[in-house]
Design a protein around this motif. Structure first.
Motif, PDB file in Angstrom:
ATOM      1  N   HIS A 251       0.815  -1.217  -0.050  1.00 50.03           N
ATOM      2  CA  HIS A 251      -0.028  -0.058  -0.143  1.00 50.03           C
ATOM      3  C   HIS A 251       0.875   1.277   0.033  1.00 50.03           C
ATOM      4  N   ASN A 252       0.537   2.315  -0.911  1.00 49.71           N
ATOM      5  CA  ASN A 252       1.417   3.362  -0.954  1.00 49.71           C
ATOM      6  C   ASN A 252       0.571   4.509  -0.299  1.00 49.71           C
ATOM      7  N   LYS A 259      -9.517   1.647   2.959  1.00 47.37           N
ATOM      8  CA  LYS A 259     -10.857   1.435   1.806  1.00 47.37           C
ATOM      9  C   LYS A 259     -11.671   0.502   2.134  1.00 47.37           C
ATOM     10  N   GLY A 260     -11.349  -0.397   2.626  1.00 44.73           N
ATOM     11  CA  GLY A 260     -12.326  -1.532   3.115  1.00 44.73           C
ATOM     12  C   GLY A 260     -12.813  -1.428   4.427  1.00 44.73           C
ATOM     13  N   THR A 392      -8.013   9.142   6.838  1.00 47.40           N
ATOM     14  CA  THR A 392      -6.445   8.743   6.560  1.00 47.40           C
ATOM     15  C   THR A 392      -5.755   9.403   7.689  1.00 47.40           C
ATOM     16  N   VAL A 393      -4.408   9.488   7.311  1.00 43.42           N
ATOM     17  CA  VAL A 393      -3.639  10.055   8.173  1.00 43.42           C
ATOM     18  C   VAL A 393      -2.267  10.415   7.100  1.00 43.42           C
ATOM     19  N   ARG A 394      -1.918  11.788   7.361  1.00 44.76           N
ATOM     20  CA  ARG A 394      -0.890  12.300   6.525  1.00 44.76           C
ATOM     21  C   ARG A 394       0.049  13.275   7.167  1.00 44.76           C
ATOM     22  N   PHE A 395       1.303  13.186   7.237  1.00 44.24           N
ATOM     23  CA  PHE A 395       2.122  14.294   7.877  1.00 44.24           C
ATOM     24  C   PHE A 395       2.805  14.958   6.695  1.00 44.24           C
ATOM     25  N   THR A 396       2.998  16.308   7.155  1.00 45.83           N
ATOM     26  CA  THR A 396       3.570  17.259   6.076  1.00 45.83           C
ATOM     27  C   THR A 396       4.788  18.161   6.892  1.00 45.83           C
ATOM     28  N   ASN A 397       5.587  18.725   6.298  1.00 50.02           N
ATOM     29  CA  ASN A 397       6.595  19.454   6.584  1.00 50.02           C
ATOM     30  C   ASN A 397       5.987  20.823   7.282  1.00 50.02           C
TER      31      ASN A 397
END
Length: 690
Positions: A251-252, A259-260, A392-397
């Protein structure tokens, strides 16, 4: 090879210590090509790496980069060398370099000039310098026409034209070549924006700031009401991630993993998310408004940065502006900002739980890029480094959107979600009047719109540094402290750096006082404690200071009348059992303090002198106090007045008559300073402890 060995290999110093870049044919390029010169930390795996001299893009942490990909051969080497030496060494051997971003700005036009030469078949700046004067002039004219005339701009800031001046280009251009540059700059009317024409960032009008803070209040209150429901829903969502089976393949993205999951698990997340979405922008606005931090300092805040200690609120952040070394320091703030940060932390911690659930689930197969992003975000703990996502979860600078300091029209009217440019308001007549009264009614401090005035109905966009100036202006305008207080809060290296803020400290509005009420109360308490402590040591000066010193010596406080002919007559005495009791009394009752540049006034509304610029009239006032650290201001004022009087005495009788009133003011200031400074020893308060 180490970085300074590389610099020594590509440059040589003359007899004065000035550095000169060696020609490409005199160095071993293979020897320097693989040398590591920068190291960048990023949530993006491709950007999280070491930069080598041979790389086309040089990158450091914080989304800062320099691109040399348009250049080739000796031109690329020479420009790279100039950038690197400027960043690490400055101009002289063993010197101190400038910031990466400053070096980038200075090098920008050098790259443009190198591209002009490259297109014409000239492969080196040093080769260009060896050409005849006429040919060099033609190339310079072409450079000016392409990069300035064709673009309709006639501003070439002095900071950007550094490499086109004598002794500042590492030997790439001879003095003859520099003279041609200067002649053509002048002939084409390219302004260099000299230092005396530099504009300071404007103060945010009180009405505009009020509207922005009201928006933040609404956002933060909505998030506060719903955060508990969201946390409960997020726990269920996180639990489902821990228990899920990843299926086949890698998974990328997090969305491909989740999704499921059933709607029964994901739908509850919608509770509160609308209020939490971009909450961090409102919290950042609070942080910048109520601490005076720089943008980079605020964005460095991590989980746990807010602290309540000794009845005060603090925010810890990383200071890097005034030193190459990053240092953790604390800023004083108010309860609202403390509470806002704690609220945002709850959301960030919930997102961290999601990231850990993915990383710790052995059944999930994720790509190395996704693993790096989640792991890096968890390690850094930046409260402004989490992207707002529903499922979802996403980190940023941790960085503001690209439009935060620029007109959005330049970027196709696309505003970044995490950008102060979202706080934009139409100016009213009252806003314009305030900007005019403070001498900062202009749309930009540089560029094409520099100095252009706002009119009613124009849009005012808030930038981070405007808030910093507004914070400092408020403190001075309301006499809550002097330059040294601001230097400490703003982490400046020298008091002289605060003069830009003090320049506007002669006006105030009730609206701004309301906005900063919490900070005002905290600062007044601190000043009261300082005065009380020095009274017990007998070191205060001024008539008011002597009165407090006497009280500490005798443990008796004389309450005096404050109206008409009764002024200064003792109407009541308060006796104290100890110095600590006297000190506590002063802290509780010194609430009408106005901080002047040269002392403190405790007269409150009874004082008829406002915005005192010439302090000689305050010296004998029973409400006037001078603390230890303010004596240096009196010494400075005495030195200034005495110097002026010395010049005055050398004038002719006719000239002295013309300047007689000014001379009288200088004498008053000098005599007043003598009264404050003549008895530097503290009053003897030892008897009071017997």
């Amino acid at each position: 090879m180490k970085i300074f060995d590389l610099i020594e290999h590509i440059s040589v110093a003359d007899e004065t210590g000035l550095l000169r870049i060696k020609p490409l044919n005199e160095i071993d390029y293979k020897k320097i090509a693989s040398t590591n010169i920068y190291e960048s930390e990023s949530v993006h795996q491709n950007s999280h790496k070491k930069t080598k001299f041979n790389d086309d893009v040089w990158r450091i942490s914080g989304n800062k980069s320099m691109n040399f990909s348009d250049l080739q051969g000796a031109l690329k080497y020479e420009v790279k060398a100039a950038f690197l030496i400027a960043n690490y060494c400055g101009v002289f051997e063993g010197g101190r370099g400038i910031k990466f971003q400053s070096a980038k700005i200075q090098t920008s036009h050098l790259i443009k000039f190198a591209k002009t030469l490259q297109k014409a078949g000239v492969n080196s700046l040093l080769m260009f310098d060896s050409l005849s004067g006429l040919i060099k002039r033609n190339y310079i004219i072409k450079f000016i026409e392409i990069n300035f005339i064709a673009r309709g701009t006639y501003t070439f800031e002095s900071f950007q034209r550094r490499f086109f001046e004598e002794k500042l280009n590492y030997g790439l251009f001879s003095n003859d070549t520099v003279s041609i540059f200067q002649e053509e700059f002048f002939r084409h009317n390219l302004s260099s924006e000299a230092q005396d024409s530099v504009l300071s960032h404007p103060v945010v009008p009180s009405g505009v700031l009020q509207r922005a803070i009201q928006e933040c209040d609404k956002k933060i209150s909505g998030a506060k009401n719903l955060i508990s429901d969201w946390e409960l829903a997020n726990k269920g969502f996180t639990k489902a991630i821990r228990q899920m089976n990843g299926g086949i393949g890698k998974h990328n993205t997090v969305s491909s993993i989740t999704k499921g999951l059933t709607s029964q698990t994901t739908d509850p997340l919608r509770i509160g998310f609308k209020a939490l979405d971009n909450l961090k922008l409102s919290v950042l606005m609070y942080l910048l408004t109520f601490t005076g931090m720089r943008k980079e300092e605020a964005l460095s805040c991590t989980i746990g940065c807010a602290e309540y200690k000794d009845s005060k609120y603090y925010i810890e952040a990383t200071l890097s502006k005034t030193d190459d070394t990053k240092i953790k320091m604390k800023w004083v703030t108010n309860k609202d900002t403390y509470d806002a940060i704690k609220l945002l932390e709850r959301y960030v911690i919930g997102m961290h739980d999601r990231a850990r659930a993915i990383l710790n689930n052995p059944n999930l197969s994720i790509t190395s890029k996704l693993k790096h992003q989640l792991s890096h975000g968890l390690v850094k703990k930046h409260i402004f480094g989490v992207a707002d996502t529903l499922k979802t979860v996403r980190f940023t600078n941790a960085a503001l959107g690209i439009n935060s300091d620029y007109d959005s029209s330049v970027f196709g009217n696309k505003d970044s979600k995490f950008s102060l440019q979202l706080y934009k308001y139409q100016l009213t007549e009252k806003d314009i009047d305030q900007l005019e009264s403070l001498g900062c009614n202009y749309k930009a401090v540089r560029g094409r719109s520099k100095g252009e005035s706002y009119v009613v109905g124009d849009t005012f966009r808030i930038t981070p540094h405007m808030l910093r100036h507004t914070f400092a202006w408020f403190i001075i305008a309301n006499r809550l402290g002097q330059l040294d207080d601001i230097k400490h809060q703003f982490k400046h290296l020298a008091s002289s750096m605060t003069m830009v803020y003090a320049f506007r400290g002669y006006d105030s509005t009730d609206e701004m006082i309301d906005l900063f009420e919490d900070f005002e109360e905290l600062l007044v308490d601190n000043i009261a404690y300082e005065i009380a402590s020095q009274a017990t040591n007998g070191t205060l000066k001024g008539e008011g200071g002597k009165r407090l010193n006497d009280g500490a010596r005798n443990l008796v406080f004389n309450v005096t009348a404050s109206n008409g002919s009764q002024t200064e007559r003792t109407i009541k005495q308060i006796h104290f059992s100890s110095l600590e009791a006297y000190k506590a009394f002063l802290v509780q009752n010194l609430k009408n303090i106005r901080g002047l540049p040269h002392g403190y006034c405790t007269g409150g509304s009874e004082c008829k002198l406002k915005n005192v610029g010439i302090p000689s009239g305050c010296v004998y006032c029973p409400n006037y106090i001078v603390s230890e650290k303010q004596r240096i201001h009196w010494q400075a004022m005495k030195n200034f007045a005495d110097d002026k009087l010395l010049i005055y005495k050398q004038l002719s009788d006719e000239q002295q008559t013309e300047y007689s009133l000014m001379a009288e003011a200088w004498r008053d200031t000098s005599n007043a300073a003598l009264i404050i400074l003549k008895n530097s020893a503290p009053d003897n308060a030892e008897e009071s402890s017997a």
